[in-house]
Each structure stands twice: as structure tokens, then as C-alpha cells.
Write a protein that holds these residues in place. Structure first.
Motif, PDB file in Angstrom:
ATOM      1  N   UNK B  45       0.658  -1.189  -0.080  1.00 42.07           N
ATOM      2  CA  UNK B  45      -0.121  -0.094  -0.149  1.00 42.07           C
ATOM      3  C   UNK B  45       0.932   1.259  -0.068  1.00 42.07           C
ATOM      4  N   UNK B  46       1.931   1.114   0.849  1.00 46.05           N
ATOM      5  CA  UNK B  46       2.776   2.339   0.955  1.00 46.05           C
ATOM      6  C   UNK B  46       3.470   2.446  -0.491  1.00 46.05           C
ATOM      7  N   UNK B  47       3.859   1.638  -1.206  1.00 48.07           N
ATOM      8  CA  UNK B  47       4.530   1.805  -2.460  1.00 48.07           C
ATOM      9  C   UNK B  47       3.425   2.296  -3.355  1.00 48.07           C
ATOM     10  N   UNK B  48       2.259   2.016  -3.316  1.00 42.24           N
ATOM     11  CA  UNK B  48       1.107   2.421  -4.250  1.00 42.24           C
ATOM     12  C   UNK B  48       1.236   3.978  -3.804  1.00 42.24           C
ATOM     13  N   UNK B  49       1.044   4.240  -2.635  1.00 39.04           N
ATOM     14  CA  UNK B  49       1.087   5.606  -2.217  1.00 39.04           C
ATOM     15  C   UNK B  49       2.326   6.437  -2.772  1.00 39.04           C
ATOM     16  N   UNK B  53       1.540   9.464  -5.320  1.00 33.11           N
ATOM     17  CA  UNK B  53       1.820  10.739  -4.765  1.00 33.11           C
ATOM     18  C   UNK B  53       2.828  11.584  -5.795  1.00 33.11           C
ATOM     19  N   UNK B  54       3.930  10.876  -6.025  1.00 33.24           N
ATOM     20  CA  UNK B  54       4.814  11.291  -7.098  1.00 33.24           C
ATOM     21  C   UNK B  54       4.199  11.915  -8.482  1.00 33.24           C
ATOM     22  N   UNK B  55       3.137  11.025  -8.816  1.00 34.23           N
ATOM     23  CA  UNK B  55       2.451  11.186  -9.977  1.00 34.23           C
ATOM     24  C   UNK B  55       1.816  12.808  -9.666  1.00 34.23           C
ATOM     25  N   UNK B  56       1.031  12.823  -8.663  1.00 33.88           N
ATOM     26  CA  UNK B  56       0.226  13.990  -8.183  1.00 33.88           C
ATOM     27  C   UNK B  56       1.033  15.181  -8.037  1.00 33.88           C
ATOM     28  N   UNK B  57       2.317  14.769  -7.429  1.00 34.74           N
ATOM     29  CA  UNK B  57       3.229  16.077  -7.088  1.00 34.74           C
ATOM     30  C   UNK B  57       3.774  16.667  -8.594  1.00 34.74           C
ATOM     31  N   UNK B  58       3.801  15.627  -9.355  1.00 35.42           N
ATOM     32  CA  UNK B  58       4.532  15.939 -10.915  1.00 35.42           C
ATOM     33  C   UNK B  58       3.157  16.903 -11.392  1.00 35.42           C
ATOM     34  N   UNK B  59       1.910  16.420 -11.274  1.00 33.29           N
ATOM     35  CA  UNK B  59       0.508  16.940 -11.789  1.00 33.29           C
ATOM     36  C   UNK B  59       0.730  18.357 -11.362  1.00 33.29           C
ATOM     37  N   UNK B  76      -8.302  19.663  -6.995  1.00 27.65           N
ATOM     38  CA  UNK B  76      -8.750  18.315  -7.378  1.00 27.65           C
ATOM     39  C   UNK B  76      -7.479  17.561  -6.977  1.00 27.65           C
ATOM     40  N   UNK B  77      -6.618  17.752  -7.495  1.00 27.72           N
ATOM     41  CA  UNK B  77      -5.190  16.824  -7.036  1.00 27.72           C
ATOM     42  C   UNK B  77      -4.917  17.056  -5.562  1.00 27.72           C
ATOM     43  N   UNK B  78      -4.940  18.454  -4.956  1.00 26.90           N
ATOM     44  CA  UNK B  78      -4.656  18.404  -3.802  1.00 26.90           C
ATOM     45  C   UNK B  78      -5.846  17.397  -2.976  1.00 26.90           C
ATOM     46  N   UNK B  79      -6.907  17.464  -3.332  1.00 31.15           N
ATOM     47  CA  UNK B  79      -7.833  16.825  -2.650  1.00 31.15           C
ATOM     48  C   UNK B  79      -7.433  15.168  -2.695  1.00 31.15           C
ATOM     49  N   UNK B  80      -7.175  14.654  -3.791  1.00 27.25           N
ATOM     50  CA  UNK B  80      -6.812  13.276  -3.968  1.00 27.25           C
ATOM     51  C   UNK B  80      -5.658  13.062  -2.988  1.00 27.25           C
ATOM     52  N   UNK B  81      -4.558  14.031  -3.091  1.00 29.30           N
ATOM     53  CA  UNK B  81      -3.453  13.819  -2.137  1.00 29.30           C
ATOM     54  C   UNK B  81      -3.783  13.708  -0.633  1.00 29.30           C
ATOM     55  N   UNK B  82      -4.738  14.403  -0.390  1.00 27.95           N
ATOM     56  CA  UNK B  82      -5.285  14.434   0.935  1.00 27.95           C
ATOM     57  C   UNK B  82      -5.985  13.347   1.416  1.00 27.95           C
ATOM     58  N   UNK B  83      -6.580  12.812   0.362  1.00 23.42           N
ATOM     59  CA  UNK B  83      -7.228  11.407   0.593  1.00 23.42           C
ATOM     60  C   UNK B  83      -6.506  10.378   0.879  1.00 23.42           C
ATOM     61  N   UNK B  84      -5.409  10.189  -0.169  1.00 22.09           N
ATOM     62  CA  UNK B  84      -4.648   9.070  -0.061  1.00 22.09           C
ATOM     63  C   UNK B  84      -3.483   9.302   1.000  1.00 22.09           C
ATOM     64  N   UNK B  85      -3.106  10.241   1.511  1.00 22.31           N
ATOM     65  CA  UNK B  85      -2.174  10.533   2.450  1.00 22.31           C
ATOM     66  C   UNK B  85      -2.798   9.941   3.756  1.00 22.31           C
ATOM     67  N   UNK B  86      -4.122  10.567   4.050  1.00 27.51           N
ATOM     68  CA  UNK B  86      -4.687  10.169   5.092  1.00 27.51           C
ATOM     69  C   UNK B  86      -4.984   8.773   5.496  1.00 27.51           C
TER      70      UNK B  86
END
Lengths: 649, 151
Positions: B45-49, B53-59, B76-86
Motif C-alpha cells: 500500500x505504501x508503495x502504491x502511495x 503521490x509522486x505522480x500527483x506532485x508532478x501534476x 482536485x489533485x490536492x484533494x486526492x493527495x489529502x485522501x490518499x495520504x490520510x
């Protein structure tokens, strides 16, 4: 739960023990991390999990295998399709319970979930405990559907449970309880002949899939009948679809109405009309009333309004019979105007939903504002109701009005017969939350005064949204106000009198707003907070300093007019306000904050936690803010993520 | 013995991560989900994360680099990042997402860039920590021990 029929794939004696194991869950989320975690969690709950990361795929799966799933969990924000759209599709086509899920806990979004008919709303990060209990939604829904039929029948619910009638549905249902419910349901249907049912369903009752075509027939029938006459029985007759039962139609009708309400509520928001609704009631009446005559025609002319809708509207406007049908009109008109079935090209043609909605909201305003005129035919508008605290005078006429509410109420609305006098509130316009807590106040006999006042406190005790309740009382249709508009209203635990008036004035919430602002007693802190929230939000928006605003609670910024603030939320709110207060650069903010503080006092409320928090954190300038952000370990309190202000409470 | 030492280091390290707010209770949930049927669950899971995330950060970087920033998209990206990091318990990353969303809403480009910077910082920090943690785990396993449960 007793053991179900033993003909299922599981040994009969352990079936009930195994439930909810094997519950078939479909999870939709575009975030791979979350998807994986959810999958694992659900598997650990012994559920049978199917995952997909696109809503379209999910829909395809569902359509392909109509009885293959018990419950759907979907994220709200997805790139290919809005989660709420998916929710609607599933609700209408497959009639499965849907749980929405998001990292977004802002009230607007949660409210949207409620209005769209989600049976629950989970805030990410989702915990195991939350997932463990999702089976309740499956059972509840089945029970509800079953009860719908029971109201029709004179039979008792218990009869079904003793049946060992096997059915293919049992195998499909992964849960024993689900299976036993289903088998009971089916048995009832099969036995209907002996019970001399009025409808044509002599067949087993598999889950009916409302295809586009079927739905179109349904809509056509409803349109022809007119919403006030659109009782399931007649709809069924008109549709003349073999194998369709009255119950199918009834439950579909409920959803349809809910859908319409929702659409009109959303479109009302989009058109911004909800703002206008916040003005004084009389003014609104006048302005809206003038719309009624004019706009109908102009709308029709502009092609926004389908002819038949126009006809119906005109009928509504001009030839109102003085009874419940009059009240039903608004619903039907919204019905006709705003409904766009997800799949079918509706009878109304391809109308831009948004445009339609805009016009509709105008019309709705006008239509619902007609009610007072019609009310005159009835037993008069109970003006005294407005502003009343706890005095509940329920007239017979109220029950008529309550019918409007009923019409929006999915869970309770079973009989479309106009003589149904069951004033169940559970529905529209901000009453939902209250009604959640006051389910038994509204009895068929009208409001019981004693219980009414008793229930006020019950309402007060309700904090925020009871999302779980929504499945029981899902009639959260908000015809006129947007989500944010709704939320301000719904956050109030109203007194019984207000409740009456709300029901009566389902058209708009001016009275409610006025009441809200005028009342100081009997209000829970939540109401006050919502007022503060508004002003505080202004304060934040007035802040010139970007870094300050950077740290304002997310929900504050993202929910401009949301009314309800939960406790911790509010604390964070105030704490940041307090921080800003200390900052010298927040000049423009201070007066507003001071005003807010004054308001707090004037409202005679003590929010001790909040107020003390106001000054507990002093962010004197940008750097401190930044560093305090980084030093969160000190500030981080075990996260109450529901309120979206991790570390700030 | 080496295993015991490793295990102790592992426990201490994990505790410190919680205390310093790099990880929160959600991460514990993940750890509890790991079992014999899925012994690598947390790492997967962490690897997926990380990938996500790296993709999101690039975007995010790209999106904020535009002359005409589409704040909705950024949000939208930030929201996604928030979701996955949480979801995995990367608390400090989540916490930066909150003001980040505010700056998006305000269409404050400078604020957004600042937040992006912070987010990247926090992300790489937690990434390092987690990778160190996994290395410890692997060492324990290699030494023949079992990974102890925290708390």
C-alpha cells in the motif's frame, strides 16, 4: 436474526451467524491507495469485494450483473464521473444502497450525499469499524422495501420469516438475513394471489431493473396522470408492463420524486435563487407570485418548458382544487420540469438540465408560493406558527401541507392516495434532520402536542447530520434551496411550531431564516455558530494576508454559507480567528471578529471551549504560522478528521 | 541477539514516527490489516502511495507552472493527495493539504506554490522514514525474527 432458509449455499444453521459475511460489495475509487486499503479492510470483514477505479466500469458491472451486489461504496470525487451521478444511477436503476466516501467532509458535500440518497457518508480515512457495519444498510433497505409492501398488504411481516421457501435470490444474496428477508418478500409475492392483491404481480419478484425504456413509460404515465394523481396503482395500470408490481412502481416513484427534488434543489443553487429565497417571505411571495403567471408562458415560449409541463403548471396555477392536489402540484411540477432520468431521454425532451433547473427553480418558487393562495382555500395559513417556540397547533390543514413533505419523503411515502393524512415530516427542506429525531411526533392523527415539545429537545440534541438516519428518512428533498442554503436551515433544531411552519412553507425558508435570526431561546450552540460562521467567514475573506488565510480551517473557506458547525470545527474556527485577532496585520478582520464575539454574547450562549480556544493559539505572524504548522506534533491532537481541521482543533 | 536488537530498534523507530506526527492511527490500522495471508500488505500500500503521490506532485507542479493556472484542477489533485495520504496515515502530508486547498480556493498562486513546497518536503520526509522502517523490517525477517506489533 433467525436462521434463514437452508437451501442457500450455506448450511442453514450457521447462515445467520455468518451474516454479514459474504456481503457483496462493489467499491469505486480512483485513488489506488485507498482502493487497495478498502479492499483489504472489506476482505477482513469477510465481505466479498469487487473493486474498480472508474465509475463507468462500476456501472457496467452493476448492469451486467444486476443481482450480483448488495451494496456499493463510491468515492465522491472521481475524474470520469461525479460520484453523486453514480449514486443516482445506482439508486434508480439498481436500487442498491450506496455509501459515499470522501476526504471532503464539508457539510455541503455531505448534504449532497444525503439529498442524493446515499445511505451513508464516510469520511476518509476510512476505518475498519466504519466498514464493518455497512451491512446494516443492506438489511435496512431490504426491510424498508419489504415494509413498503406490507403497508399495502394486510398481512404481517412475521409470516414471511417462517417460510423456508428457497429462491434463487437467496443464493444471490450472500447474507442469510438478507436471504431470509428476500425469501420472505418473495414468498409474500408468491402468495399474493391468496391475499387477493390488487396488482398484477403474480410472479416472483426479482429486483426490477428500471431500464431507460421502462423508466420512460413510468415518466409518461406519471405525467399523464399528473403528480397528484400519480399513485402507483394507476401508474402501474397505465404502464401496463407485465410482471411489474405495484411495489416496484411505488418505490420507484419515491426515488423519482427524491431525484426531482434533488435536481431542483441543486439547480436552485446553481441559479442562485436560493439567495433570493432568503429574503422576507412576503416580498418573496409577491415577487415569486408574479413570476408564476409570466414565467410560465415565457418559459414555454422559450422552449425551456415542455408543453405538457406548461399545461400542468397552468393547471396548477389556475385551477387548483382546494385540496391536497393543490399542494401536490409543486411536487409534480418539479417532477415534470426538472426530472431528467439518467438514462432515458425523458418525455420532456433533451433539455439542458441546468437551464431547466434554472427555470424550474423560478417556477418552483412561484409554484410553491402559490401555496398560500391555495392555503386560503384550506384552513388558512397559520401565521402564528412562525416564530413560535414549542407551541404546536396542528390543524387538519397542516396535515395537508405535510403531505407535501410526504411526497418528498422516500421512506415514508407509500400511498399516493390523496386522502392519506399521514403527516410525516421526514422530508424537505431542512426538516430532515429534525424529522430524523422526531419520527414519531408526526402521527397520522396529526401532531401530538405533548410529544412535540418533548421532542424539541430531542432535536436540539442532534448534532450535525445523522447520516445513518438518512437511510431511514431519506426524504431529504430540497426543492428550492441549494445545499448550502439547506444546511443553514437544517442545522436548526426547530421547535414544533417552527416545524409546522416549515412544513407548511416548504416552498422556501424565509420564515425559517427569520426565525432563526430572531430567536435566541431554545437554540443550540450550533445555530449560533452558524451565524458566526457566516460573519467569521467574511472575516477570513476580508483578510488581506494570504498566509493567514492559508491556515483558516478548510471547511470554513470551502463552505461559504454552511450553517452547521460542529463543536471541534467551531473551536478551530475560533482559534484561528483568535490567532488572527492577535495579529496586527489583520486589521479588517478584527472588527468582524469583535462583532462575532459580541454576537456570541448577545445570543446568550456560552461556547466556553471555543472562546477559550480563541485565544489559546496565538499566531502572531506568518512565520509563526508556518512554523507552527511544521511543529504540528505539538498541536496535533488525535485527529478528529471528521471535521477536517486536523491539528487545528 | 541481533534479532531482538533489531526488533527493539524497529519498535522505537516506529514510536518516534508516531510521536513526531509522521504517522498516525491510520497507519496502525494498516499494520493491523497485515496478516499471514498478506504479509506485505503495508509495504504494498505504501508503495502504491508513493507512486501515486509522486505522480500527483508532478501534476501539481505542472499545473501551477501554467501561465493560466486552473485552480480547480489543482484543488482536485490536492484533494486526492489529502485522501490518499490520510488513508495511509501520512499525517503531516495530510495536514499541509488543508491550507493548500484553501490557497486553491482563494486562487492564491503564491500560497499554492508555498504549499506545494511544503507538501513535497513532508512527502519526502515521510517517504524516507517509511523506507527506513521497511529496511528495518527486512533486516528482522532476514535475521529470522518476526516483526513486532506496535502498541
Amino acid at each position: 436474526m433467525k436462521s434463514g432458509p437452508s437451501s442457500s449455499s450455506r448450511p442453514g444453521d450457521v447462515v445467520s451467524d455468518q451474516f454479514p459475511a459474504g456481503l457483496r460489495v462493489l467499491v469505486v475509487d480512483d485513488d489506488p491507495t485507498c482502493l487497495r486499503i478498502l479492499e483489504k479492510m472489506l476482505k477482513n470483514c469477510l465481505y466479498q469485494v469487487t473493486t474498480c477505479n472508474r465509475a463507468e466500469v462500476a456501472l457496467a458491472l452493476l448492469r451486467e450483473n444486476k443481482n450480483g451486489y448488495d451494496i456499493v461504496i463510491s468515492d465522491v470525487h472521481m475524474p470520469d464521473m461525479d460520484g453523486f451521478k453514480l449514486l443516482e444511477h445506482v439508486g434508480l436503476e439498481m436500487d442498491l444502497p450506496v455509501i459515499m466516501m470522501s476526504a471532503d467532509d464539508s457539510k455541503n458535500v455531505v448534504m449532497k450525499g444525503v439529498t442524493h440518497g446515499a445511505c451513508d457518508y464516510l469520511i476518509k480515512p476510512v476505518r475498519m469499524e466504519a466498514l464493518k457495519n455497512i451491512w446494516q444498510h443492506v438489511v435496512r433497505k431490504k426491510k424498508h422495501d419489504w415494509k413498503d409492501k406490507d403497508v399495502e398488504q394486510s398481512g404481517s411481516v412475521e409470516d414471511g420469516e417462517h417460510q423456508q421457501k428457497p429462491s434463487e435470490d437467496i443464493e444471490n444474496s450472500s447474507s442469510a438475513n438478507g436471504g431470509s428477508w428476500r425469501s420472505s418478500k418473495k414468498r409474500r409475492d408468491d402468495d399474493e394471489e391468496s391475499e387477493d392483491r390488487e396488482d398484477t404481480s403474480t410472479l416472483k419478484k426479482p429486483r426490477v431493473v428500471w431500464s431507460a425504456e421502462l423508466h420512460q413509460q413510468f415518466v409518461a404515465a406519471v405525467n399523464e396522470l399528473g403528480i397528484d394523481k400519480a399513485v402507483p396503482k394507476k401508474i402501474l395500470e397505465m404502464m401496463n408492463v407485465p410482471g411489474l408490481t405495484r411495489e416496484n412502481v411505488a418505490s420507484h416513484l419515491q426515488k423519482y420524486r427524491l431525484y426531482l427534488r434533488r435536481l431542483s434543489g441543486v439547480s436552485g443553487h446553481q441559479s442562485g435563487l436560493n439567495n433570493s429565497f432568503m429574503t422576507s417571505p412576503e416580498a418573496a411571495f409577491r415577487s415569486m407570485s408574479s413570476l408564476s403567471g409570466l414565467d410560465l408562458h415565457s418559459l414555454a415560449a422559450s422552449g425551456q418548458l415542455p408543453p405538457q409541463s406548461l399545461a400542468t403548471l397552468q393547471a396548477a396555477v389556475f385551477s387548483r382544487p382546494a385540496t391536497t392536489s393543490a399542494i401536490s402540484m409543486p411536487v409534480s411540477d418539479q417532477h415534470l420540469l426538472s426530472f431528467e432520468p439518467p438514462k432515458s431521454r425523458s418525455v420532456n425532451g433533451q433539455q439542458e438540465a441546468c437551464n431547466n433547473g434554472k427555470q424550474i427553480s423560478l417556477l418552483q418558487g412561484s409554484l410553491t408560493n402559490m401555496e398560500p393562495k391555495q392555503l386560503a382555500n384550506m384552513h388558512s395559513v397559520q401565521q402564528p406558527f412562525w416564530g413560535m417556540n414549542g407551541s404546536s397547533q396542528v390543524n387538519p390543514s397542516n396535515s395537508q401541507f405535510m403531505q407535501i413533505s410526504q411526497l418528498h419523503s422516500r421512506g415514508q411515502l407509500l400511498n399516493q392516495t390523496s386522502d392519506s393524512q399521514v403527516p410525516r415530516i421526514q422530508s424537505t427542506n431542512g426538516q430532515t434532520l429534525l424529522s430524523n429525531n422526531i419520527p414519531r411526533v408526526w402521527t397520522p392523527k396529526g401532531v401530538d402536542r405533548s410529544t412535540a415539545s418533548g421532542h424539541v429537545s430531542q432535536g436540539s440534541s442532534m448534532v450535525g447530520f445523522s447520516m445513518k438516519q438518512s437511510s431511514e428518512f431519506p426524504g431529504t428533498s430540497f426543492p428550492l434551496l441549494s445545499d448550502s442554503g439547506m444546511s443553514t436551515l437544517s442545522s436548526k433544531p426547530l421547535s414544533q411550531g417552527e416545524l409546522n411552519s416549515e412544513i407548511k412553507d416548504s416552498r422556501n425558508f424565509h420564515p425559517v431564516n427569520e426565525l432563526r435570526l430572531n430567536q435566541t431561546s431554545g437554540w443550540s450552540p450550533h445555530n449560533i455558530r452558524s451565524t458566526f460562521h457566516g460573519s467569521q467567514h467574511l472575516a477570513f475573506q476580508g483578510a488581506k494576508d494570504a498566509s493567514h488565510s492559508v491556515f483558516s480551517p478548510q471547511d470554513i473557506s470551502s463552505t461559504p454559507s454552511s450553517g452547521l458547525l460542529n463543536g471541534p470545527l467551531n473551536k478551530g474556527f475560533f482559534s484561528l480567528g483568535g490567532g488572527q485577532n492577535n495579529s496586527s496585520s489583520m486589521g479588517p478582520v478584527n472588527p468582524l471578529l469583535a462583532d462575532t464575539s459580541r454576537r456570541v454574547k448577545s445570543e446568550s450562549l456560552t461556547i466556553p471551549g471555543c472562546q477559550s480556544n480563541m485565544f489559546s493559539k496565538s499566531f502572531s505572524h506568518d512565520d509563526d504560522l508556518m512554523s507552527s504548522l511544521l511543529e504540528q506534533q505539538d498541536d496535533v491532537i488525535p485527529v478528529d478528521t471528521e471535521f477536517g481541521i486536523d491539528g487545528y482543533s | 541477539m541481533e534479532v531482538v536488537q533489531l526488533q527493539r530498534s524497529f519498535l522505537e523507530y516506529t514510536s518516534s514516527l508516531f510521536q513526531e506526527g509522521f504517522l498516525d492511527a491510520q497507519f496502525s490500522q494498516l499494520q493491523q490489516l497485515q496478516d499471514e495471508s498478506n504479509p506485505q500488505f503495508v509495504m504494498e500500500v505504501v508503495t502504491l502511495f508513493f507512486e501515486d503521490t509522486e505522480r500527483l506532485l508532478n501534476d501539481l507542479t505542472t499545473a501551477l507552472d501554467q501561465s493560466n493556472v486552473d485552480f480547480k484542477k489543482v484543488d482536485a489533485h490536492v484533494h486526492q493527495l489529502k485522501g490518499s495520504s490520510s488513508s495511509i496515515g501520512a499525517q503531516r502530508v495530510t495536514n499541509v493539504c488543508i491550507p493548500f486547498r484553501n490557497t486553491c480556493e482563494e486562487q492564491n498562486i503564491q500560497g499554492c506554490l508555498r504549499c506545494l513546497q511544503l507538501v513535497k518536503q513532508e512527502y519526502f520526509l515521510v517517504k524516507n522514514k517509511l523506507e527506513a522502517l521497511f529496511r528495518l523490517e527486512q533486516q528482522i525477517v532476514a535475521a529470522g525474527g518476526v516483526i513486532p506489533m506496535v502498541e
